[in-house]
Write a protein that holds these residues in place. Structure first.
Motif, mmCIF file in Angstrom:
data_model
loop_
_atom_site.group_PDB
_atom_site.id
_atom_site.type_symbol
_atom_site.label_atom_id
_atom_site.label_comp_id
_atom_site.label_asym_id
_atom_site.label_seq_id
_atom_site.Cartn_x
_atom_site.Cartn_y
_atom_site.Cartn_z
ATOM 1 N N MET B 132 0.547 -1.637 -0.192
ATOM 2 C CA MET B 132 -0.117 0.671 0.299
ATOM 3 C C MET B 132 0.708 1.114 0.084
ATOM 4 N N VAL B 133 1.859 1.175 0.391
ATOM 5 C CA VAL B 133 2.389 2.716 1.321
ATOM 6 C C VAL B 133 3.539 3.156 -0.660
ATOM 7 N N ARG B 134 4.065 2.240 -0.976
ATOM 8 C CA ARG B 134 4.654 2.418 -1.815
ATOM 9 C C ARG B 134 4.425 2.943 -2.974
ATOM 10 N N PRO B 135 2.811 1.964 -3.810
ATOM 11 C CA PRO B 135 2.415 2.226 -4.448
ATOM 12 C C PRO B 135 1.623 3.727 -4.737
ATOM 13 N N MET B 136 1.081 4.038 -3.254
ATOM 14 C CA MET B 136 0.238 5.173 -3.025
ATOM 15 C C MET B 136 0.994 6.261 -3.185
ATOM 16 N N GLY B 137 2.582 6.162 -2.555
ATOM 17 C CA GLY B 137 3.115 7.299 -2.477
ATOM 18 C C GLY B 137 3.405 7.916 -1.053
ATOM 19 N N HIS B 138 3.012 7.248 -0.251
ATOM 20 C CA HIS B 138 3.057 7.766 1.267
ATOM 21 C C HIS B 138 2.251 7.563 2.368
ATOM 22 N N PHE B 139 2.600 7.355 3.622
ATOM 23 C CA PHE B 139 2.171 6.895 5.084
ATOM 24 C C PHE B 139 0.640 7.221 5.340
ATOM 25 N N SER B 140 0.250 5.842 5.617
ATOM 26 C CA SER B 140 -0.950 6.759 5.891
ATOM 27 C C SER B 140 -2.113 6.056 7.215
ATOM 28 N N ALA B 141 -2.823 6.408 7.395
ATOM 29 C CA ALA B 141 -3.424 5.774 9.084
ATOM 30 C C ALA B 141 -3.940 4.191 8.520
ATOM 31 N N LEU B 142 -4.158 4.107 7.204
ATOM 32 C CA LEU B 142 -5.341 3.203 6.014
ATOM 33 C C LEU B 142 -4.319 2.013 6.404
ATOM 34 N N ALA B 143 -3.126 2.189 6.079
ATOM 35 C CA ALA B 143 -2.266 1.322 5.719
ATOM 36 C C ALA B 143 -2.152 0.880 6.836
ATOM 37 N N GLY B 144 -1.732 1.238 7.442
ATOM 38 C CA GLY B 144 -1.324 1.204 9.398
ATOM 39 C C GLY B 144 -2.569 0.062 10.221
ATOM 40 N N ALA B 145 -4.003 -0.047 9.036
ATOM 41 C CA ALA B 145 -4.993 0.189 9.741
ATOM 42 C C ALA B 145 -4.741 -1.421 9.337
ATOM 43 N N VAL B 146 -4.663 -0.773 8.144
ATOM 44 C CA VAL B 146 -4.633 -3.016 7.126
ATOM 45 C C VAL B 146 -4.183 -4.054 7.872
ATOM 46 N N ALA B 147 -2.117 -3.176 8.514
ATOM 47 C CA ALA B 147 -1.191 -3.916 8.614
ATOM 48 C C ALA B 147 -1.944 -4.726 9.862
ATOM 49 N N LEU B 148 -2.684 -4.327 10.419
ATOM 50 C CA LEU B 148 -3.370 -4.524 11.810
ATOM 51 C C LEU B 148 -4.416 -5.628 11.883
ATOM 52 N N ALA B 149 -5.000 -5.341 10.941
ATOM 53 C CA ALA B 149 -6.334 -6.197 10.232
ATOM 54 C C ALA B 149 -5.276 -7.626 10.083
ATOM 55 N N MET B 150 -4.559 -6.729 9.081
ATOM 56 C CA MET B 150 -3.701 -8.408 9.093
ATOM 57 C C MET B 150 -2.656 -9.715 10.432
ATOM 58 N N LEU B 151 -2.982 -8.426 11.524
ATOM 59 C CA LEU B 151 -2.700 -10.044 12.580
ATOM 60 C C LEU B 151 -3.857 -10.311 13.499
ATOM 61 N N VAL B 152 -5.363 -9.765 12.836
ATOM 62 C CA VAL B 152 -6.389 -9.674 13.777
ATOM 63 C C VAL B 152 -6.945 -11.052 13.365
ATOM 64 N N ILE B 153 -7.003 -10.825 11.607
ATOM 65 C CA ILE B 153 -7.360 -12.435 10.703
ATOM 66 C C ILE B 153 -7.130 -13.570 11.687
ATOM 67 N N PRO B 154 -5.702 -13.991 12.012
ATOM 68 C CA PRO B 154 -5.001 -15.588 12.240
ATOM 69 C C PRO B 154 -5.862 -15.312 13.455
#
Lengths: 316, 282
Positions: B132-154
């Motif tokens: 997400m961050v590299r294609p979008m070109g900037h850091f974002s809260a959304l990317a952080g939330a998706v990263a956390l979601a990857m930890l929620v799933i398992p």
């Protein structure tokens, strides 16, 4: 009659939809892991193609000349995790023996939960505690004592050499040991519980002491499960980031002394990723991540395979 | 009894007492660490705990302030992560326990999920950075939330599957016998019976992600100011603690300790509450 047919058909359709969505979600779990692997290889490619296999064996980490090698972080990761396990495994098994054999029944659950709370404390808390409380304590008391005690002992004096910084490899390893302790304890306790009571009772019946029952019956019976727990702990220790980042000192060198600052793969990534400029620098950090991913994947897969074996035996 | 055999007995007995004492000591060490860490947190964290922590923004160096934007950021990203991760996790767990209980796919997914469960979270951070961050070109809260979601799933997959497996088959059969299709049986019988367990899984996932720092470092980054823009960097409590603790400013270090206290007791409270819901260990 027609109405009923329509309802049945509608039900069949919704069931098919629900089933497909559920199956899709299960497949998504697989996609996440393969996505991780693919994106790491993709991101690491520039560095890997530039440095080749020498990346693994180079100690230099120089952002100015853009010459990067993974030897120091790999060394730090492996050494800190190994020492952490050396400390945590005996203590973890000891606690499991205490909980299954010695502890008065009403205290068992509270103590088990308390040990598991150690696993619940976020890693950053271990970091801040390690940096401000534990490291100064080691620096003032333990390290000067060890340095002077082993000053004249041949091998040990190079292991425990140098000024007592407080932070460094040994401090990181000690904190990692505390962090993996609950994992090892809870799995060991669970596999101890799978030992058939009749086996233990027959050993007690021929006059074994509690220790002999543990040593000769319970531990051999659960060996595979304990190994699984240890490997799971190792997987955690290898990838542990924040706690280590605080106390390892972030120095890219391979040093024999355990008191010297070092670095680990995850600490390097955490410390440098946002500041890394230039494609090769970023890509080298991702390559480190790829190495860590491969290491933990192998370890965790082995751990799961072992635990599955003992689960199957317990179920049979 | 001869002297030789009685000395053998006493030696074995002595050995036993030594080893058992060592086991008690091991348990003592485990509990002592917990007490030491929580004690230090209370000691250092309570000193800075006041209303301003919850009402003021993170200060510039050398000034007093609070952690409001960091706390709000953490809550926002956690809510999004749970909202994204929970449905996926529950559905995947449902497939494994209900539709595909004996299929090959379930075995593979369970194996991979268990690996994801203990995979280093910093690797997830790198993954989302690339995704997400590299294609979008900037850091974002959304990317952080998706990263956390990857930890929620398992976490949710694991508990959902375990809890649905505990639901007696007779209940499902009763539902099927009165003509309910599979998905209604799952929704109205299996989910209802396993509800407390599934909720436990979600709470444990929240506990897990609310202290996570590594996956946020290079996805959500951090932010000195109040931000409600999900497409921009956002402060979070763990990352703020990380930055403030390593800074040379005393005010910042104090705020880091106070933040650490808040996180730890939130996380421990959540996980104790989650466990008490089901009354069994997960």
């Amino acid at each position: 009659m027609r109405e009923r047919e329509a309802t049945v058909r509608r039900f069949a359709l919704t069931d098919l939809i629900f089933r497909s969505v559920a199956k899709g979600s299960a497949i998504l779990v697989l996609l996440i892991l393969s996505g991780v692997a693919v994106s790491l290889v993709f991101g690491a490619w520039p560095a890997l193609s530039k440095f080749g296999p020498a990346f693994l064996g180079t100690e230099s980490w120089n952002p100015v000349t853009e010459n990067f090698g993974a030897l120091a972080p790999i060394y730090g990761t492996v050494v800190t995790s190994a020492i952490a396990l050396l400390i945590a495994v005996p203590i973890g098994i000891g606690i499991a023996v205490f909980l299954t054999e010695l502890c008065p029944r009403p205290l068992r659950r509270p103590i088990a939960i308390a040990v598991e709370l150690l696993a619940g404390i976020p890693s950053i808390i271990y970091g801040i505690w390690g940096l401000f409380v534990f490291a100064p304590f080691l620096q003032r008391t333990v390290q000067p004592f060890i340095i002077s005690a082993f000053h004249d002992v041949p091998v040990l004096n190079s292991l425990f050499a140098g000024p007592p910084y407080g932070i460094g490899m040994l401090t990181s390893a000690l904190i990692l040991a505390i962090m993996v302790l609950p994992f090892i304890t809870s799995i060991t306790k669970d596999v101890f519980d799978t030992v058939p009571t009749v086996l233990k009772e027959s050993a007690y019946g021929v006059g074994c002491t509690t220790w002999e029952v543990m040593r000769r019956i319970v531990i051999p019976y659960t060996r595979v499960g304990i190994m699984g727990g240890v490997m799971l702990g190792l997987g955690r220790a290898l990838g542990e980031t924040m706690a280590v980042t605080f106390v390892i000192g972030n120095a890219h060198r391979v040093s024999a002394s355990l008191f010297a600052p070092g670095t680990t793969i995850s600490a390097t990534i955490a410390n440098e990723f946002t500041e890394a400029d230039g494609e090769i620098y970023t890509s080298s950090l991702i390559a480190l991540g790829l190495i860590l991913f491969v290491m933990t994947f192998i370890i965790l897969a082995a751990a799961r395979a072992m635990l599955m074996r003992i689960e199957r035996r317990a179920g049979a | 009894m001869s002297a030789a055999s009685s000395s053998l007995y006493s030696r074995r007995k002595a050995r036993n007492s030594v080893m058992m004492t060592l086991c008690v000591v091991a348990a003592g060490i485990g509990l002592a660490w917990l007490a030491l860490i929580l004690g230090a947190l209370l000691w250092k964290g309570l000193a800075g705990l006041n209303l301003a922590v919850f009402t003021e923004m993170t200060p510039p160096p050398g000034e007093a302030g609070g952690l409001l934007n960091a706390i709000a950021g953490s809550v926002a990203m956690t809510v999004i992560a749970v909202a994204v991760g929970t449905p996926v996790g529950i559905l995947a767990g449902t497939y494994m326990a209900e539709y595909g209980r004996f299929s090959k796919l379930t075995v593979v997914v369970r194996f991979i999920n268990d690996i994801l469960l203990s995979a280093p979270s910093i690797i997830i951070g790198l993954f989302i950075y690339e995704l997400m961050v590299r294609p979008m070109g900037h850091f974002s809260a959304l990317a952080g939330a998706v990263a956390l979601a990857m930890l929620v799933i398992p976490v949710v997959v694991r508990t959902t599957e375990d809890m649905l497996n505990l639901v007696p088959n007779a209940l499902r059969e009763a539902g099927t016998a009165i003509g309910a299709p599979r998905w209604i049986v799952i929704r109205s019988v299996a989910y209802r019976a396993a509800l407390s367990g599934i909720v436990t899984g979600v709470l444990l996932a929240v506990a897990r992600i609310s202290g996570e720092t590594a996956p946020l470092l290079f996805t959500a980054l951090s932010n000195q100011f109040w931000s409600s823009n999900l497409n921009a960097p956002m402060a979070s409590l763990p990352v703020t603690i990380f930055q403030f603790a390593l800074s040379p400013y005393e005010e910042w270090q104090q705020l880091a300790w106070t933040g650490a206290l808040i996180i730890t007791f939130t996380v421990l409270g959540l996980s104790i509450f989650a466990r008490s819901l089901t009354g069994r260990r997960i």
